[in-house]
Design a protein around this motif. Structure first.
Motif, PDB file in Angstrom:
ATOM      1  N   ARG A  57      15.773  36.139  74.808  1.00 22.20           N
ATOM      2  CA  ARG A  57      14.669  35.940  75.273  1.00 22.20           C
ATOM      3  C   ARG A  57      14.385  36.440  76.657  1.00 22.20           C
ATOM      4  N   SER A  58      15.387  36.194  77.569  1.00 22.21           N
ATOM      5  CA  SER A  58      15.278  36.449  78.778  1.00 22.21           C
ATOM      6  C   SER A  58      15.233  38.102  79.100  1.00 22.21           C
ATOM      7  N   ARG A  59      16.073  38.771  78.316  1.00 24.21           N
ATOM      8  CA  ARG A  59      15.813  40.197  78.027  1.00 24.21           C
ATOM      9  C   ARG A  59      14.476  40.676  77.613  1.00 24.21           C
ATOM     10  N   MET A  60      13.942  39.945  76.535  1.00 21.56           N
ATOM     11  CA  MET A  60      12.571  40.531  76.244  1.00 21.56           C
ATOM     12  C   MET A  60      11.626  40.064  77.425  1.00 21.56           C
ATOM     13  N   LEU A  61      11.610  38.905  77.985  1.00 17.75           N
ATOM     14  CA  LEU A  61      10.722  38.662  78.999  1.00 17.75           C
ATOM     15  C   LEU A  61      10.766  39.601  80.112  1.00 17.75           C
ATOM     16  N   GLY A  62      11.907  39.949  80.493  1.00 15.84           N
ATOM     17  CA  GLY A  62      12.152  40.939  81.616  1.00 15.84           C
ATOM     18  C   GLY A  62      11.349  42.316  81.377  1.00 15.84           C
ATOM     19  N   ARG A  63      11.740  42.633  79.950  1.00 15.41           N
ATOM     20  CA  ARG A  63      11.202  43.956  79.668  1.00 15.41           C
ATOM     21  C   ARG A  63       9.381  44.104  79.557  1.00 15.41           C
ATOM     22  N   LEU A  64       9.032  42.684  78.981  1.00 18.62           N
ATOM     23  CA  LEU A  64       7.647  42.911  78.678  1.00 18.62           C
ATOM     24  C   LEU A  64       6.877  42.071  79.847  1.00 18.62           C
ATOM     25  N   ARG A  99      10.927  44.742  68.955  1.00 17.21           N
ATOM     26  CA  ARG A  99      12.070  45.659  68.495  1.00 17.21           C
ATOM     27  C   ARG A  99      12.527  46.356  69.674  1.00 17.21           C
ATOM     28  N   ASP A 100      11.533  46.994  70.491  1.00 15.92           N
ATOM     29  CA  ASP A 100      11.955  47.812  71.536  1.00 15.92           C
ATOM     30  C   ASP A 100      12.697  47.017  72.738  1.00 15.92           C
ATOM     31  N   ALA A 101      11.801  45.868  72.895  1.00 16.12           N
ATOM     32  CA  ALA A 101      12.440  44.984  73.934  1.00 16.12           C
ATOM     33  C   ALA A 101      13.475  44.126  73.849  1.00 16.12           C
ATOM     34  N   ALA A 102      13.923  44.240  72.528  1.00 14.17           N
ATOM     35  CA  ALA A 102      15.141  43.398  72.012  1.00 14.17           C
ATOM     36  C   ALA A 102      16.345  44.438  71.943  1.00 14.17           C
ATOM     37  N   ALA A 103      16.042  45.695  72.247  1.00 15.92           N
ATOM     38  CA  ALA A 103      17.122  46.636  72.014  1.00 15.92           C
ATOM     39  C   ALA A 103      18.217  46.580  73.023  1.00 15.92           C
ATOM     40  N   ALA A 104      19.547  46.793  72.532  1.00 13.66           N
ATOM     41  CA  ALA A 104      20.555  46.677  73.514  1.00 13.66           C
ATOM     42  C   ALA A 104      20.409  47.681  74.679  1.00 13.66           C
ATOM     43  N   PRO A 105      20.647  47.256  75.887  1.00 10.72           N
ATOM     44  CA  PRO A 105      20.655  48.249  76.989  1.00 10.72           C
ATOM     45  C   PRO A 105      21.496  49.436  76.813  1.00 10.72           C
ATOM     46  N   PRO A 106      21.132  50.555  77.313  1.00  8.11           N
ATOM     47  CA  PRO A 106      22.149  51.736  77.283  1.00  8.11           C
ATOM     48  C   PRO A 106      23.414  51.450  77.880  1.00  8.11           C
ATOM     49  N   PRO A 107      24.527  52.218  77.561  1.00  9.10           N
ATOM     50  CA  PRO A 107      25.825  51.867  78.003  1.00  9.10           C
ATOM     51  C   PRO A 107      25.814  52.551  79.630  1.00  9.10           C
ATOM     52  N   VAL A 108      26.469  51.964  80.438  1.00  9.06           N
ATOM     53  CA  VAL A 108      26.537  52.154  81.874  1.00  9.06           C
ATOM     54  C   VAL A 108      27.255  53.466  82.096  1.00  9.06           C
ATOM     55  N   ARG A 109      26.572  54.609  82.606  1.00 14.40           N
ATOM     56  CA  ARG A 109      27.044  55.908  82.997  1.00 14.40           C
ATOM     57  C   ARG A 109      28.001  55.618  84.068  1.00 14.40           C
ATOM     58  N   ARG A 110      29.374  56.173  83.943  1.00 11.97           N
ATOM     59  CA  ARG A 110      30.149  56.068  84.942  1.00 11.97           C
ATOM     60  C   ARG A 110      30.242  57.633  85.512  1.00 11.97           C
ATOM     61  N   PRO A 111      30.025  57.793  86.652  1.00 11.38           N
ATOM     62  CA  PRO A 111      30.011  59.213  87.207  1.00 11.38           C
ATOM     63  C   PRO A 111      31.226  60.017  87.109  1.00 11.38           C
ATOM     64  N   THR A 112      31.345  61.226  86.718  1.00  9.05           N
ATOM     65  CA  THR A 112      32.609  61.869  86.926  1.00  9.05           C
ATOM     66  C   THR A 112      32.348  63.207  87.848  1.00  9.05           C
ATOM     67  N   LYS A 113      33.539  63.660  87.975  1.00  8.34           N
ATOM     68  CA  LYS A 113      33.300  64.897  88.983  1.00  8.34           C
ATOM     69  C   LYS A 113      33.322  66.167  87.879  1.00  8.34           C
ATOM     70  N   PRO A 114      32.800  67.433  88.511  1.00  8.03           N
ATOM     71  CA  PRO A 114      32.422  68.378  87.317  1.00  8.03           C
ATOM     72  C   PRO A 114      33.795  68.979  87.279  1.00  8.03           C
ATOM     73  N   THR A 115      34.177  69.491  86.229  1.00  2.00           N
ATOM     74  CA  THR A 115      35.144  70.351  85.773  1.00  2.00           C
ATOM     75  C   THR A 115      35.530  71.712  86.651  1.00  2.00           C
TER      76      THR A 115
END
Length: 142
Positions: A57-64, A99-115
């Protein structure tokens, strides 16, 4: 059409928590335009719903938060001439929004250095581009 609203496999909104209001649609409709209440407003009280777990509910209330009025989400459907079709459209629209509001948040991107390879490709492309532009510099156009 007093059926439960299936949002996801784990989240089902009981029909008792949904409220429908009917009104006259705007636009063309022929002879029945002034008599048929075909437009549907479907409302769901997200803030006080016992069927939504508190963590969700808290996630959905925040998104909506921009769509809610006092914790109530309202969806309108009036594009069809038949009330039954508008009811189905409103239910589908409400389910999609929840459904869109209840979706899990995307994984946190860890920044990497260029190869090393990506750096070399970038430099090689810059040199190739510089040669291309260098070829455009001609003599004087005096």
């Amino acid at each position: 059409m007093a059926e439960d609203l299936i949002v996801t496999r784990t989240l089902v909104i009981p029909a008792a928590e949904l409220s429908e209001r009917f009104s006259r649609s705007s636009g063309p409709g022929g002879q029945g335009v002034n008599t048929a209440d075909s437009r549907v407003e479907l409302s769901f009280d997200l803030a006080d719903s016992p069927s939504v777990p508190p963590w969700l509910r808290s996630r959905m209330l925040g998104r909506l938060e921009n769509r809610l009025v006092n914790g109530v989400l309202t969806v309108t459907a009036g594009e069809n001439r038949a009330q039954l079709q508008n009811r189905a459209a409103a239910r589908e629209r409400l389910a999609r929004i929840l459904r869109d509001a209840a979706a899990a948040p995307p994984p946190v991107r860890r920044p990497t250095k260029p190869t090393r390879g990506s750096k070399e490709r970038r430099i090689a492309e810059k040199k190739r581009r510089a040669r291309t532009k260098d070829g455009r510099r001609g003599g004087g156009w005096d």
